[in-house]
Design a protein around this motif. Sequence first.
Motif, PDB file in Angstrom:
ATOM      1  N   SER A   1      26.388 -15.542  -5.138  1.00  0.00           N
ATOM      2  CA  SER A   1      26.928 -14.270  -5.609  1.00  0.00           C
ATOM      3  C   SER A   1      25.945 -13.129  -5.351  1.00  0.00           C
ATOM      4  O   SER A   1      26.333 -12.039  -4.929  1.00  0.00           O
ATOM      5  CB  SER A   1      27.254 -14.358  -7.103  1.00  0.00           C
ATOM      6  OG  SER A   1      27.699 -13.116  -7.593  1.00  0.00           O
TER       7      SER A   1
ATOM      8  N   SER B   1      36.553  -8.262  -9.201  1.00  0.00           N
ATOM      9  CA  SER B   1      35.424  -7.355  -9.434  1.00  0.00           C
ATOM     10  C   SER B   1      35.752  -5.898  -9.095  1.00  0.00           C
ATOM     11  O   SER B   1      34.973  -5.005  -9.409  1.00  0.00           O
ATOM     12  CB  SER B   1      34.208  -7.810  -8.617  1.00  0.00           C
ATOM     13  OG  SER B   1      34.506  -7.801  -7.235  1.00  0.00           O
TER      14      SER B   1
ATOM     15  N   ASN C   1      28.926  -8.675 -14.230  1.00  0.00           N
ATOM     16  CA  ASN C   1      28.612  -9.387 -12.996  1.00  0.00           C
ATOM     17  C   ASN C   1      29.132 -10.815 -13.082  1.00  0.00           C
ATOM     18  O   ASN C   1      29.198 -11.401 -14.167  1.00  0.00           O
ATOM     19  CB  ASN C   1      27.100  -9.423 -12.766  1.00  0.00           C
ATOM     20  CG  ASN C   1      26.585  -8.115 -12.198  1.00  0.00           C
ATOM     21  OD1 ASN C   1      27.329  -7.342 -11.620  1.00  0.00           O
ATOM     22  ND2 ASN C   1      25.300  -7.871 -12.363  1.00  0.00           N
ATOM     23  N   TYR C   2      29.478 -11.394 -11.919  1.00  0.00           N
ATOM     24  CA  TYR C   2      29.941 -12.779 -11.897  1.00  0.00           C
ATOM     25  C   TYR C   2      28.888 -13.750 -12.432  1.00  0.00           C
ATOM     26  O   TYR C   2      29.229 -14.682 -13.167  1.00  0.00           O
ATOM     27  CB  TYR C   2      30.361 -13.165 -10.476  1.00  0.00           C
ATOM     28  CG  TYR C   2      30.810 -14.597 -10.359  1.00  0.00           C
ATOM     29  CD1 TYR C   2      31.974 -15.044 -10.985  1.00  0.00           C
ATOM     30  CD2 TYR C   2      30.063 -15.517  -9.628  1.00  0.00           C
ATOM     31  CE1 TYR C   2      32.382 -16.365 -10.881  1.00  0.00           C
ATOM     32  CE2 TYR C   2      30.465 -16.830  -9.517  1.00  0.00           C
ATOM     33  CZ  TYR C   2      31.630 -17.245 -10.140  1.00  0.00           C
ATOM     34  OH  TYR C   2      32.031 -18.556 -10.039  1.00  0.00           O
TER      35      TYR C   2
ATOM     36  N   SER D   1      38.739 -14.612 -18.808  1.00  0.00           N
ATOM     37  CA  SER D   1      37.677 -14.842 -17.819  1.00  0.00           C
ATOM     38  C   SER D   1      37.849 -13.937 -16.605  1.00  0.00           C
ATOM     39  O   SER D   1      36.881 -13.354 -16.096  1.00  0.00           O
ATOM     40  CB  SER D   1      37.671 -16.309 -17.379  1.00  0.00           C
ATOM     41  OG  SER D   1      37.365 -17.164 -18.450  1.00  0.00           O
ATOM     42  N   ASN D   2      39.094 -13.845 -16.133  1.00  0.00           N
ATOM     43  CA  ASN D   2      39.365 -12.975 -14.981  1.00  0.00           C
ATOM     44  C   ASN D   2      39.127 -11.511 -15.319  1.00  0.00           C
ATOM     45  O   ASN D   2      38.540 -10.764 -14.531  1.00  0.00           O
ATOM     46  CB  ASN D   2      40.810 -13.176 -14.502  1.00  0.00           C
ATOM     47  CG  ASN D   2      41.045 -14.560 -13.920  1.00  0.00           C
ATOM     48  OD1 ASN D   2      40.095 -15.292 -13.625  1.00  0.00           O
ATOM     49  ND2 ASN D   2      42.291 -14.927 -13.744  1.00  0.00           N
TER      50      ASN D   2
ATOM     51  N   GLY E   1      34.673 -19.472  -6.822  1.00  0.00           N
ATOM     52  CA  GLY E   1      33.841 -18.386  -7.341  1.00  0.00           C
ATOM     53  C   GLY E   1      33.827 -17.182  -6.424  1.00  0.00           C
ATOM     54  O   GLY E   1      33.854 -16.033  -6.882  1.00  0.00           O
TER      55      GLY E   1
ATOM     56  N   SER F   1      26.355 -21.130  -7.204  1.00  0.00           N
ATOM     57  CA  SER F   1      27.326 -20.024  -7.192  1.00  0.00           C
ATOM     58  C   SER F   1      26.654 -18.705  -7.549  1.00  0.00           C
ATOM     59  O   SER F   1      26.965 -17.653  -6.972  1.00  0.00           O
ATOM     60  CB  SER F   1      28.463 -20.307  -8.181  1.00  0.00           C
ATOM     61  OG  SER F   1      29.221 -21.407  -7.776  1.00  0.00           O
TER      62      SER F   1
ATOM     63  N   GLN G   1      29.077 -13.669 -16.190  1.00  0.00           N
ATOM     64  CA  GLN G   1      30.304 -14.337 -16.644  1.00  0.00           C
ATOM     65  C   GLN G   1      30.154 -15.846 -16.574  1.00  0.00           C
ATOM     66  O   GLN G   1      30.563 -16.585 -17.467  1.00  0.00           O
ATOM     67  CB  GLN G   1      31.488 -13.866 -15.770  1.00  0.00           C
ATOM     68  CG  GLN G   1      32.841 -14.360 -16.254  1.00  0.00           C
ATOM     69  CD  GLN G   1      33.434 -15.392 -15.310  1.00  0.00           C
ATOM     70  OE1 GLN G   1      32.714 -16.201 -14.751  1.00  0.00           O
ATOM     71  NE2 GLN G   1      34.742 -15.372 -15.179  1.00  0.00           N
ATOM     72  N   LEU G   2      29.516 -16.329 -15.482  1.00  0.00           N
ATOM     73  CA  LEU G   2      29.358 -17.768 -15.288  1.00  0.00           C
ATOM     74  C   LEU G   2      28.389 -18.357 -16.306  1.00  0.00           C
ATOM     75  O   LEU G   2      28.595 -19.467 -16.816  1.00  0.00           O
ATOM     76  CB  LEU G   2      28.860 -18.043 -13.864  1.00  0.00           C
ATOM     77  CG  LEU G   2      29.057 -19.450 -13.307  1.00  0.00           C
ATOM     78  CD1 LEU G   2      30.527 -19.829 -13.327  1.00  0.00           C
ATOM     79  CD2 LEU G   2      28.517 -19.529 -11.893  1.00  0.00           C
TER      80      LEU G   2
ATOM     81  N   LEU H   1      35.456 -10.049 -15.353  1.00  0.00           N
ATOM     82  CA  LEU H   1      34.793  -9.666 -14.111  1.00  0.00           C
ATOM     83  C   LEU H   1      34.924  -8.179 -13.802  1.00  0.00           C
ATOM     84  O   LEU H   1      34.200  -7.665 -12.952  1.00  0.00           O
ATOM     85  CB  LEU H   1      35.356 -10.486 -12.943  1.00  0.00           C
ATOM     86  CG  LEU H   1      34.850 -11.926 -12.854  1.00  0.00           C
ATOM     87  CD1 LEU H   1      35.553 -12.672 -11.749  1.00  0.00           C
ATOM     88  CD2 LEU H   1      33.357 -11.951 -12.634  1.00  0.00           C
TER      89      LEU H   1
ATOM     90  N   GLU I   1      35.406 -13.488  -7.608  1.00  0.00           N
ATOM     91  CA  GLU I   1      34.658 -12.228  -7.626  1.00  0.00           C
ATOM     92  C   GLU I   1      35.237 -11.233  -6.636  1.00  0.00           C
ATOM     93  O   GLU I   1      35.272 -10.023  -6.902  1.00  0.00           O
ATOM     94  CB  GLU I   1      33.188 -12.493  -7.310  1.00  0.00           C
ATOM     95  CG  GLU I   1      32.298 -11.285  -7.503  1.00  0.00           C
ATOM     96  CD  GLU I   1      30.824 -11.622  -7.500  1.00  0.00           C
ATOM     97  OE1 GLU I   1      30.021 -10.725  -7.820  1.00  0.00           O
ATOM     98  OE2 GLU I   1      30.472 -12.773  -7.181  1.00  0.00           O
TER      99      GLU I   1
END
Length: 369
Positions: free
Chosen positions: A300, A63, A127-128, A119-120, A55, A296, A131-132, A123, A59
Amino acid sequence: MSSTKDTVILINNLNTKESQKQEINILCFNITPYSQLTQFLCCSIFVFIFYLAYGYFLELIFSKPEVKPVSLYITLVQFLMTTFFSYGESLIRNPIKRKVPIKTYALLAALTVGTISFSNLALSYLNYPTQLIFKSCKLIPVMIGSIIIMGKIYGFLDYVAAVLMCVGLTMFTLADISTSPNFDFVGIVVISLALLCDAIIGNVQEKAMKTYQVSNNEVVFYSYAIASVYLVFITGIGGILWDGVVYCSETPMITYTNIFLLSLSGYMGLQAVLTLVRICGATVAVTVTTMRKALSIVISFLLFSKPFVFQYAWSGMLVVLAIYLNHYSKKNPSYVPTPILTCWYYIEAFYKSEYRHLKLKTKMYADTV
Protein backbone atom coordinates in the motif's frame (compact mmCIF):
# COMPACT_ATOMS: atom_id res chain seq x y z
CA MET A 1 -23.70 -66.14 1.40
CA SER A 2 -26.03 -63.17 1.40
CA SER A 3 -24.63 -61.97 4.73
CA THR A 4 -21.08 -61.94 3.33
CA LYS A 5 -22.24 -59.91 0.35
CA ASP A 6 -23.96 -57.40 2.62
CA THR A 7 -20.78 -57.07 4.67
CA VAL A 8 -18.67 -56.33 1.58
CA ILE A 9 -21.13 -53.67 0.44
CA LEU A 10 -21.10 -52.06 3.89
CA ILE A 11 -17.29 -51.89 3.96
CA ASN A 12 -17.18 -50.36 0.49
CA ASN A 13 -19.72 -47.73 1.50
CA LEU A 14 -17.70 -46.86 4.58
CA ASN A 15 -14.52 -46.53 2.54
CA THR A 16 -16.30 -44.31 0.04
CA LYS A 17 -17.59 -42.01 2.79
CA GLU A 18 -14.17 -41.88 4.41
CA SER A 19 -12.50 -40.87 1.15
CA GLN A 20 -15.13 -38.17 0.61
CA LYS A 21 -14.50 -36.79 4.07
CA GLN A 22 -10.76 -36.65 3.47
CA GLU A 23 -10.99 -34.96 0.08
CA ILE A 24 -9.44 -31.49 0.13
CA ASN A 25 -10.35 -28.91 -2.49
CA ILE A 26 -9.13 -25.39 -3.11
CA LEU A 27 -11.07 -23.28 -5.62
CA CYS A 28 -12.61 -26.45 -7.09
CA PHE A 29 -9.18 -28.09 -7.54
CA ASN A 30 -8.62 -31.41 -5.78
CA ILE A 31 -5.29 -31.28 -3.91
CA THR A 32 -5.89 -34.43 -1.84
CA PRO A 33 -3.18 -36.59 -3.56
CA TYR A 34 -0.41 -34.12 -2.68
CA SER A 35 1.61 -33.99 0.54
CA GLN A 36 0.58 -31.73 3.42
CA LEU A 37 3.53 -29.41 2.72
CA THR A 38 2.44 -29.01 -0.91
CA GLN A 39 -1.14 -28.39 0.19
CA PHE A 40 0.05 -25.75 2.68
CA LEU A 41 2.19 -24.01 0.05
CA CYS A 42 -0.67 -24.00 -2.48
CA CYS A 43 -3.12 -22.52 0.03
CA SER A 44 -0.60 -19.94 1.25
CA ILE A 45 0.19 -18.81 -2.31
CA PHE A 46 -3.52 -18.46 -3.06
CA VAL A 47 -4.08 -16.50 0.18
CA PHE A 48 -1.26 -14.08 -0.66
CA ILE A 49 -2.26 -13.63 -4.30
CA PHE A 50 -5.99 -13.11 -3.82
CA TYR A 51 -5.94 -11.10 -0.60
CA LEU A 52 -3.16 -8.82 -1.84
CA ALA A 53 -5.30 -8.24 -4.94
CA TYR A 54 -8.33 -7.66 -2.70
CA GLY A 55 -6.48 -5.02 -0.68
CA TYR A 56 -5.28 -3.30 -3.85
CA PHE A 57 -8.75 -3.04 -5.40
CA LEU A 58 -10.30 -2.09 -2.06
CA GLU A 59 -8.01 0.91 -1.72
CA LEU A 60 -8.27 1.73 -5.42
CA ILE A 61 -12.07 1.93 -5.26
CA PHE A 62 -12.89 3.33 -1.83
CA SER A 63 -10.02 5.74 -1.18
CA LYS A 64 -11.44 8.32 -3.60
CA PRO A 65 -13.33 11.13 -1.79
CA GLU A 66 -16.17 11.13 -4.33
CA VAL A 67 -16.99 7.48 -3.48
CA LYS A 68 -18.00 8.32 0.09
CA PRO A 69 -21.69 9.17 -0.66
CA VAL A 70 -22.19 6.03 -2.81
CA SER A 71 -20.04 3.52 -0.90
CA LEU A 72 -23.14 1.55 0.15
CA TYR A 73 -24.14 1.09 -3.50
CA ILE A 74 -20.70 -0.27 -4.39
CA THR A 75 -20.91 -2.56 -1.35
CA LEU A 76 -24.31 -3.75 -2.64
CA VAL A 77 -22.79 -4.67 -6.01
CA GLN A 78 -19.97 -6.44 -4.18
CA PHE A 79 -22.50 -8.46 -2.14
CA LEU A 80 -24.50 -9.42 -5.22
CA MET A 81 -21.37 -10.65 -6.98
CA THR A 82 -20.26 -12.64 -3.91
CA THR A 83 -23.71 -14.26 -3.76
CA PHE A 84 -23.37 -15.18 -7.43
CA PHE A 85 -19.93 -16.72 -6.85
CA SER A 86 -21.24 -18.74 -3.91
CA TYR A 87 -24.19 -20.02 -5.95
CA GLY A 88 -21.86 -20.91 -8.82
CA GLU A 89 -19.69 -22.93 -6.46
CA SER A 90 -22.76 -24.83 -5.24
CA LEU A 91 -23.54 -25.82 -8.83
CA ILE A 92 -20.01 -27.18 -9.29
CA ARG A 93 -19.91 -29.02 -5.96
CA ASN A 94 -23.10 -29.73 -3.99
CA PRO A 95 -26.47 -27.91 -4.15
CA ILE A 96 -27.15 -25.65 -1.16
CA LYS A 97 -29.79 -27.00 1.25
CA ARG A 98 -30.56 -24.64 4.09
CA LYS A 99 -30.11 -26.14 7.57
CA VAL A 100 -29.78 -23.01 9.72
CA PRO A 101 -32.99 -21.13 10.70
CA ILE A 102 -33.69 -18.08 8.58
CA LYS A 103 -33.69 -15.80 11.65
CA THR A 104 -30.06 -16.74 12.33
CA TYR A 105 -29.14 -15.86 8.76
CA ALA A 106 -31.05 -12.60 9.12
CA LEU A 107 -28.81 -11.70 12.07
CA LEU A 108 -25.66 -12.83 10.23
CA ALA A 109 -26.68 -10.76 7.21
CA ALA A 110 -27.14 -7.63 9.34
CA LEU A 111 -23.71 -8.13 10.91
CA THR A 112 -22.17 -8.77 7.48
CA VAL A 113 -23.63 -5.51 6.20
CA GLY A 114 -22.19 -3.72 9.21
CA THR A 115 -18.66 -5.11 9.09
CA ILE A 116 -18.09 -4.77 5.33
CA SER A 117 -19.99 -1.51 4.79
CA PHE A 118 -18.21 0.23 7.67
CA SER A 119 -14.85 -1.20 6.57
CA ASN A 120 -15.33 0.09 3.03
CA LEU A 121 -16.56 3.47 4.21
CA ALA A 122 -13.60 3.84 6.60
CA LEU A 123 -11.23 4.01 3.64
CA SER A 124 -12.75 7.38 2.75
CA TYR A 125 -11.41 8.70 6.08
CA LEU A 126 -8.31 6.60 6.88
CA ASN A 127 -5.24 5.21 5.16
CA TYR A 128 -5.58 1.55 4.15
CA PRO A 129 -2.73 0.51 6.52
CA THR A 130 -4.54 2.10 9.47
CA GLN A 131 -7.80 0.41 8.50
CA LEU A 132 -5.99 -2.93 8.21
CA ILE A 133 -4.30 -2.53 11.60
CA PHE A 134 -7.67 -1.87 13.22
CA LYS A 135 -9.21 -4.90 11.50
CA SER A 136 -6.40 -7.04 12.93
CA CYS A 137 -7.35 -6.13 16.50
CA LYS A 138 -10.57 -8.09 16.85
CA LEU A 139 -9.33 -9.48 20.17
CA ILE A 140 -10.15 -6.29 22.11
CA PRO A 141 -13.94 -6.16 21.52
CA VAL A 142 -14.16 -9.95 21.77
CA MET A 143 -12.51 -9.91 25.20
CA ILE A 144 -14.64 -7.03 26.47
CA GLY A 145 -17.86 -8.67 25.27
CA SER A 146 -16.93 -12.08 26.69
CA ILE A 147 -16.03 -10.63 30.09
CA ILE A 148 -19.21 -8.52 30.36
CA ILE A 149 -21.74 -10.89 28.78
CA MET A 150 -20.35 -14.38 29.51
CA GLY A 151 -18.14 -13.71 32.55
CA LYS A 152 -15.23 -15.40 30.80
CA ILE A 153 -11.80 -15.42 32.46
CA TYR A 154 -8.74 -14.85 30.26
CA GLY A 155 -5.12 -15.78 30.84
CA PHE A 156 -2.14 -13.53 31.46
CA LEU A 157 -0.99 -13.52 27.82
CA ASP A 158 -4.44 -12.46 26.59
CA TYR A 159 -4.35 -9.33 28.73
CA VAL A 160 -0.77 -8.58 27.63
CA ALA A 161 -1.86 -8.98 23.99
CA ALA A 162 -4.83 -6.64 24.52
CA VAL A 163 -2.57 -3.97 26.09
CA LEU A 164 -0.03 -4.27 23.26
CA MET A 165 -2.84 -3.96 20.70
CA CYS A 166 -4.18 -0.82 22.37
CA VAL A 167 -0.71 0.76 22.42
CA GLY A 168 -0.01 -0.26 18.81
CA LEU A 169 -3.37 1.05 17.61
CA THR A 170 -2.90 4.34 19.42
CA MET A 171 0.58 4.94 18.04
CA PHE A 172 -0.44 3.89 14.51
CA THR A 173 -3.38 6.29 14.64
CA LEU A 174 -1.17 9.13 15.90
CA ALA A 175 1.22 8.48 13.01
CA ASP A 176 -1.72 8.63 10.60
CA ILE A 177 -2.85 11.94 12.10
CA SER A 178 0.60 13.46 11.71
CA THR A 179 1.13 12.32 8.11
CA SER A 180 -2.40 12.56 6.63
CA PRO A 181 -3.69 16.12 6.14
CA ASN A 182 -7.19 14.78 5.41
CA PHE A 183 -7.36 12.60 8.56
CA ASP A 184 -10.85 12.54 10.06
CA PHE A 185 -11.63 11.11 13.50
CA VAL A 186 -14.95 9.87 12.06
CA GLY A 187 -12.90 7.15 10.36
CA ILE A 188 -11.84 5.79 13.76
CA VAL A 189 -15.49 5.60 14.85
CA VAL A 190 -16.51 3.91 11.58
CA ILE A 191 -13.75 1.29 11.64
CA SER A 192 -14.43 0.62 15.34
CA LEU A 193 -18.08 -0.14 14.46
CA ALA A 194 -16.87 -2.50 11.72
CA LEU A 195 -14.56 -4.15 14.23
CA LEU A 196 -17.42 -4.60 16.70
CA CYS A 197 -19.66 -6.24 14.07
CA ASP A 198 -16.73 -8.41 12.96
CA ALA A 199 -16.16 -9.62 16.51
CA ILE A 200 -19.82 -10.56 16.97
CA ILE A 201 -20.27 -12.22 13.59
CA GLY A 202 -17.48 -14.73 14.25
CA ASN A 203 -19.20 -16.04 17.38
CA VAL A 204 -22.59 -16.31 15.64
CA GLN A 205 -21.10 -18.10 12.63
CA GLU A 206 -19.18 -20.55 14.80
CA LYS A 207 -22.24 -21.38 16.88
CA ALA A 208 -24.44 -21.89 13.80
CA MET A 209 -21.90 -24.08 12.01
CA LYS A 210 -21.28 -26.27 15.06
CA THR A 211 -24.97 -26.58 15.97
CA TYR A 212 -26.31 -27.39 12.50
CA GLN A 213 -23.19 -28.89 10.85
CA VAL A 214 -23.45 -26.69 7.76
CA SER A 215 -20.95 -25.98 5.02
CA ASN A 216 -19.07 -22.71 4.66
CA ASN A 217 -20.69 -22.13 1.29
CA GLU A 218 -24.19 -22.26 2.74
CA VAL A 219 -23.33 -19.65 5.39
CA VAL A 220 -21.72 -17.36 2.80
CA PHE A 221 -24.58 -17.69 0.30
CA TYR A 222 -27.48 -16.98 2.66
CA SER A 223 -25.60 -14.30 4.62
CA TYR A 224 -24.71 -12.31 1.51
CA ALA A 225 -28.03 -12.92 -0.26
CA ILE A 226 -30.10 -11.60 2.67
CA ALA A 227 -27.55 -8.81 3.22
CA SER A 228 -28.08 -7.77 -0.42
CA VAL A 229 -31.81 -7.45 0.27
CA TYR A 230 -31.05 -5.23 3.26
CA LEU A 231 -28.78 -3.02 1.18
CA VAL A 232 -31.30 -2.70 -1.65
CA PHE A 233 -33.85 -1.45 0.88
CA ILE A 234 -31.38 0.89 2.65
CA THR A 235 -29.94 2.39 -0.54
CA GLY A 236 -33.38 2.67 -2.13
CA ILE A 237 -34.88 4.56 0.83
CA GLY A 238 -31.91 6.89 1.14
CA GLY A 239 -31.60 7.66 -2.57
CA ILE A 240 -28.10 6.14 -2.64
CA LEU A 241 -29.18 3.46 -5.12
CA TRP A 242 -29.86 5.94 -7.91
CA ASP A 243 -26.84 8.09 -7.02
CA GLY A 244 -24.63 5.01 -7.18
CA VAL A 245 -25.99 4.02 -10.58
CA VAL A 246 -25.30 7.53 -11.88
CA TYR A 247 -21.77 7.57 -10.42
CA CYS A 248 -20.84 4.16 -11.84
CA SER A 249 -22.37 5.02 -15.24
CA GLU A 250 -19.71 7.71 -15.74
CA THR A 251 -17.03 5.04 -16.25
CA PRO A 252 -19.04 1.79 -16.18
CA MET A 253 -16.41 -0.57 -17.63
CA ILE A 254 -13.63 0.52 -15.26
CA THR A 255 -15.82 0.81 -12.14
CA TYR A 256 -17.74 -2.45 -12.48
CA THR A 257 -14.61 -4.35 -13.57
CA ASN A 258 -12.80 -3.16 -10.43
CA ILE A 259 -15.77 -4.17 -8.25
CA PHE A 260 -15.92 -7.56 -9.97
CA LEU A 261 -12.20 -8.15 -9.36
CA LEU A 262 -12.59 -6.97 -5.75
CA SER A 263 -15.44 -9.41 -5.13
CA LEU A 264 -13.74 -12.30 -6.94
CA SER A 265 -10.40 -11.89 -5.15
CA GLY A 266 -12.14 -11.57 -1.76
CA TYR A 267 -14.21 -14.70 -2.34
CA MET A 268 -11.27 -16.74 -3.62
CA GLY A 269 -9.10 -15.59 -0.73
CA LEU A 270 -11.78 -16.60 1.76
CA GLN A 271 -12.01 -20.10 0.28
CA ALA A 272 -8.21 -20.48 0.41
CA VAL A 273 -8.15 -19.45 4.09
CA LEU A 274 -10.92 -21.92 4.96
CA THR A 275 -9.01 -24.73 3.24
CA LEU A 276 -5.83 -23.71 5.06
CA VAL A 277 -7.69 -23.89 8.39
CA ARG A 278 -8.88 -27.37 7.54
CA ILE A 279 -5.39 -28.59 6.59
CA CYS A 280 -3.15 -26.95 9.19
CA GLY A 281 -5.44 -25.48 11.85
CA ALA A 282 -6.45 -21.97 12.83
CA THR A 283 -3.09 -20.94 14.33
CA VAL A 284 -1.15 -21.57 11.11
CA ALA A 285 -3.89 -19.88 9.08
CA VAL A 286 -3.76 -16.79 11.29
CA THR A 287 0.04 -16.67 10.97
CA VAL A 288 -0.22 -16.74 7.16
CA THR A 289 -2.96 -14.11 7.03
CA THR A 290 -1.03 -11.89 9.46
CA MET A 291 2.02 -12.03 7.21
CA ARG A 292 -0.25 -11.22 4.27
CA LYS A 293 -1.58 -8.16 6.09
CA ALA A 294 1.95 -6.96 6.81
CA LEU A 295 2.83 -7.35 3.13
CA SER A 296 -0.41 -5.57 2.15
CA ILE A 297 0.64 -2.58 4.26
CA VAL A 298 4.06 -2.48 2.57
CA ILE A 299 2.52 -2.70 -0.90
CA SER A 300 0.00 0.00 0.00
CA PHE A 301 2.83 2.41 0.83
CA LEU A 302 4.64 1.49 -2.39
CA LEU A 303 1.72 1.62 -4.85
CA PHE A 304 -0.28 4.48 -3.35
CA SER A 305 1.64 7.65 -2.61
CA LYS A 306 1.49 8.28 1.12
CA PRO A 307 4.12 9.57 3.57
CA PHE A 308 5.89 7.02 5.75
CA VAL A 309 7.30 7.46 9.23
CA PHE A 310 9.11 4.83 11.32
CA GLN A 311 6.32 5.03 13.89
CA TYR A 312 4.17 3.02 11.45
CA ALA A 313 6.72 0.19 11.55
CA TRP A 314 7.20 -0.30 15.29
CA SER A 315 3.52 0.25 16.15
CA GLY A 316 2.61 -2.35 13.54
CA MET A 317 5.17 -4.73 15.07
CA LEU A 318 3.45 -4.32 18.45
CA VAL A 319 0.15 -5.39 16.91
CA VAL A 320 1.78 -8.40 15.20
CA LEU A 321 3.40 -9.41 18.51
CA ALA A 322 0.02 -9.08 20.24
CA ILE A 323 -1.63 -11.34 17.64
CA TYR A 324 1.12 -13.93 18.17
CA LEU A 325 0.74 -13.83 21.97
CA ASN A 326 -3.02 -14.18 21.69
CA HIS A 327 -2.76 -17.35 19.62
CA TYR A 328 0.10 -18.74 21.71
CA SER A 329 -2.11 -18.35 24.79
CA LYS A 330 -4.70 -20.64 23.20
CA LYS A 331 -2.17 -23.48 23.32
CA ASN A 332 -0.91 -22.46 26.78
CA PRO A 333 -3.88 -20.77 28.51
CA SER A 334 -2.32 -20.87 31.99
CA TYR A 335 1.16 -19.75 30.97
CA VAL A 336 2.75 -16.97 33.04
CA PRO A 337 6.46 -16.02 32.68
CA THR A 338 8.66 -17.36 35.52
CA PRO A 339 9.94 -13.93 36.68
CA ILE A 340 6.38 -12.64 37.05
CA LEU A 341 5.32 -15.78 38.90
CA THR A 342 8.31 -15.37 41.24
CA CYS A 343 7.43 -11.74 41.93
CA TRP A 344 3.81 -12.69 42.52
CA TYR A 345 4.71 -15.45 44.98
CA TYR A 346 7.07 -13.06 46.79
CA ILE A 347 4.36 -10.36 47.06
CA GLU A 348 1.81 -12.95 48.18
CA ALA A 349 4.18 -14.36 50.85
CA PHE A 350 5.07 -10.86 52.05
CA TYR A 351 1.37 -9.93 52.26
CA LYS A 352 0.52 -13.07 54.24
CA SER A 353 3.41 -12.58 56.68
CA GLU A 354 2.52 -8.92 57.22
CA TYR A 355 -1.14 -9.84 57.62
CA ARG A 356 -0.28 -12.47 60.26
CA HIS A 357 2.01 -9.99 62.06
CA LEU A 358 -0.68 -7.29 62.04
CA LYS A 359 -3.30 -9.75 63.24
CA LEU A 360 -1.02 -10.88 66.10
CA LYS A 361 -0.32 -7.29 67.18
CA THR A 362 -4.03 -6.50 67.07
CA LYS A 363 -4.76 -9.51 69.32
CA MET A 364 -2.01 -8.49 71.78
CA TYR A 365 -3.36 -4.94 71.91
CA ALA A 366 -6.89 -6.23 72.50
CA ASP A 367 -5.69 -8.49 75.34
CA THR A 368 -3.78 -5.60 76.96
CA VAL A 369 -6.78 -3.30 76.85
